[in-house]
Design an enzyme around this catalytic site. Structure first.
Site: not given
Length: 741
Positions: A38, A40, A42, A60, A154
């Site tokens: 889906l 990527a 770092g 993930k 966030d």
């Protein structure tokens, strides 16, 4: 100095098309069969996974090298725990996790729907009823977050997914327990500028709490209703300043919603409503299973992506004999999606990705027979756009370096060059990058040419960890500390803020200026802001207080602006802007009879300034991260080779490109002599530590960030003389000592 802002590494990338698994990817994680990538970054990779019973999930998985860091594993464990503590139909649920695995992973439910940010960009602002339902559902989600003793920190359009049965709040990667500050660095701004509260913008950690999420929700609702952030866009420092000091732009928000949004955006946290109070005020019914809460274009997007999910391999191909717990055959994914309305799952990390995978009957993309491995260096450049002269120069420098390497009798392999053109278009940059990163034989890349194509392409290079070496992109966001973006970048030129500092040092060294003027022209806000900040810092280091001015990008009457600055005592001038405004400034100062030193930076250093400013350009001094190779004795053989190959002297940026590709080739040769082919994901740290003495000078990098070392001067100064750029010398690396005024 402003507080540091970390990259939003905890937040996942924007939605993208599902990518096939790479040969190095696992085929399964715990009970999840992996169907594709889906996205990527770092930190790791997010896969589309599927259970034996047909449920789709976003899985993930972190990179093993990060997992070896105790503080990272602690953060990941905290993210899992935070997400599990939130119970709300409007917040993404965790379906599985193992923070203690060699490569920690977490699975969350998945929805084939766009993010709010993607929907607004593609289809414009949402209607009032949609905004009311959106706000009510997200307020309920935040109320659950706060009831669990957490602060999300966030809340932004990229962290809200839209489904036919309502929105989903996702990504708890930087969530914190209320009052927790131990794992937050002092002075570190956490969140997304433009969608964070004043207390976050000023890194007042002790004041960050549930009201901070409410402020962010107000920003998000304003964005959804108007199509623009309430504090604008542009440089990070500018966004943080506006958030703290300026009133939000709320024009266009429906009258019935305006009081609530205004209350959410109160500067004082105590004056904001709670999430539960917002939910109560937005009494619109939640959408349930109906899709009529969203505009038709958004519903069509969801439907198209849901239909694409139906083209994925059937669940019974996941594993021979797969069955449900009661022994019956597992339901097909088609039945599962249709029964659920096609939109009951929410993607962790803000990713929606939908595409058909061709497979060999096992669900995996068929793997072709192995080919002989090549040794390839890539060039990512603007070859057909506004910076094509620079891009072509960089390609030529790279090609000469490869040809020189291949001419060696002792070469351990033959190098190839692969070129990808983004046309200077940031919307094409990511695809251009994937042409290179998708080729497993590409071991490193020179480029991109420009700031914003570089920033747009960065996710591809972060994902593949391919070394990316730029000699012309000076944006500060291209290289950061470990754990952020730019993990494999080597920035072989000064960042714009540092270059601005060097301009100030040059003015102080070459003149007796006591009142230098700094004009920030806001066509390219980020570039101009960084040069302005750097110049301010440099002058203050020299104990001189500059005279600042900021003008809109549409300003044309520079004679009035600069005349007022001269009346206020300006005796030197620093132009922080692009070529069109520099031309206007040059003409205005010429007409005004200004005799002081006039300097500007990299984005004006081009033939266009000479052509359009004409005689008014005479005497201007420009700084750029490049040296004229014809003036460097050590570069004479290179200049001769260029003349033989191309019939002309090398253009600016050709020599630097030659140097850095030579550095990359040398590191590859070292690995080959040791009897192994290097893993490209391990090359960037080696390159950062190696440094290089090239024909154009020395390159020493910060091994942690990949930035050119502070004190390694990389800004060369030129004066306009007789309509041409005449080389001077490097800008000083510090203010003059014992300066007399």
């Amino acid at each position: 100095m402003s507080p540091a802002v970390p990259p939003a590494s905890a937040s996942a990338p924007e939605p993208a098309v599902l990518q096939p698994l790479l040969p190095s990817d696992p085929s399964a994680i715990a009970g999840y069969r992996l169907l594709g990538r889906l996205g990527a970054g770092g930190m790791g990779v997010v896969y589309l996974g599927r259970t034996d019973s047909g449920e789709l999930a976003a899985v993930k998985v972190t990179h093993a090298d990060h997992a070896d860091q105790p503080d990272f594993r602690a953060r990941f464990r905290r993210e899992v725990e935070a997400a599990r503590r939130v119970s709300s139909p409007w917040a993404v649920p965790v379906t599985g996790a193992d923070p203690d695995a060699p490569e920690p992973w977490m699975a969350t439910a998945f929805v084939p729907g766009p993010s709010l940010g993607e929907a607004v960009t593609a289809h414009g602002p949402l209607p009032e009823r949609s905004v009311r339902i959106l706000g009510g559902a997200l307020a309920r989600a935040l109320a659950a977050v706060h009831a669990a003793g957490l602060v999300h920190r966030d809340v932004k359009p990229g962290n809200v997914l839209l489904a036919v049965d309502g929105p989903r709040l996702i990504d708890f990667g930087i969530a914190r327990t209320t009052g927790e500050t131990a794992l937050t660095s002092t002075g570190m701004v956490v969140g997304t500028p433009g969608f964070l509260a004043p207390e976050q913008a000023e890194a007042r950690a002790a004041e960050i709490g549930p009201p901070s999420d409410v402020f962010a929700l107000g920003c998000l609702l304003a964005h959804a209703a108007t199509g623009r952030p309430p504090f604008g866009t542009g440089a990070v420092d500018a966004l943080l300043y506006r958030t703290v000091h300026d009133e939000p732009d709320l024009d266009g928000i429906p009258e019935a919603l305006l009081p609530l949004v205004t209350a959410c955006l109160a500067k004082d946290p105590a004056e904001r409503p709670t999430a539960a109070e917002i939910a109560a005020r937005l009494t619109e019914d939640t959408p349930g299973s109906a899709a009529d809460w969203l505009p038709a274009p958004v519903v069509r997007t969801i439907a198209e992506r849901s239909a694409a999910m139906l083209a994925l391999p059937e669940i019974d191909a996941t594993r021979p004999g797969a069955s449900a717990p009661d022994g019956r055959p597992a339901p097909s994914r088609r039945k599962f999606l249709l029964a659920s309305g096609g939109a009951v799952l929410a993607a962790g990390g803000g990713i929606g990705a939908w595409a058909t995978l061709r497979d060999d009957g096992t669900g995996r993309k068929a793997t072709p027979p192995p080919k002989k491995r090549r040794w390839v260096i890539g060039v990512h450049a603007d070859l057909t756009g506004p910076a094509e002269d620079i891009g072509r120069a960089q390609e030529r420098g790279a090609r000469l370096a490869v040809e020189q390497f291949n001419a060696r009798k002792d070469k351990p392999f033959t190098l190839e060059l692969k070129v990808s053109d983004d046309g200077g278009d940031k919307n094409k940059a990511l695809a251009a990058a994937r042409v290179l990163t998708g080729d497993p034989d590409v071991l490193g890349v020179l480029g991109p040419t420009s700031d914003y194509t570089g920033l747009a392409a960065l996710p591809a290079y972060d994902e593949a960890l391919v070394p990316l070496i730029t000699v012309s992109a000076g944006l500060n966001l291209l290289s950061n500390a470990p754990g952020g973006q730019g993990l494999s970048v080597l920035q072989a030129c000064p960042q714009h803020a540092i270059a601005g500092t060097y301009l100030a040092y040059y003015v102080l060294t070459k003149s007796r200026s006591v009142r230098p003027g700094i004009l920030q022209e806001r066509t390219d806000d980020t570039y101009a802001w960084q040069y302005t900040g750097g110049a301010n810092f440099g002058f203050r280091q020299g104990k001189v207080t500059p005279l600042p001015r900021v003008v809109p990008g549409t300003t044309t009457d520079y004679k009035r602006v600069l005349g007022a600055m001269m009346a206020d005592g300006m005796d030197a001038y620093v132009h922080c802007g692009l070529t069109p405004s520099a031309v206007l400034a040059a003409r205005a100062l010429d007409e005004l009879g200004f005799t002081g030193l006039k300097v500007t930076g990299q984005h004006v250093f081009e033939p266009r300034f000479l052509a359009e400013a004409g005689d008014a350009a005479e005497g201007w001094v420009l700084g750029a991260p490049v040296v004229d190779a014809t003036t460097v004795k050590a570069a004479s053989p290179f200049v001769a080779a260029h003349r033989k190959r191309y019939g002309t002297a090398p253009a600016f940026y050709t020599g630097e490109s030659f140097d850095l590709v030579t550095l990359l080739a040398q590191e590859l040769a070292k690995a080959a002599k040791a009897g192994k082919r290097p893993d490209r994901r391990t090359l960037a740290p080696l390159l950062r530590k190696a440094g290089h003495q090239g024909i154009m000078g020395g390159y020493v990098f910060d091994p942690e960030t990949g930035q050119l070392r502070t004190g390694v001067v990389g800004t060369f100064m030129y004066v306009v003389e007789n309509g041409r750029y005449k080389a001077l010398d490097f800008a000083p690396a510090g203010p003059p000592k014992n300066r007399r005024t």
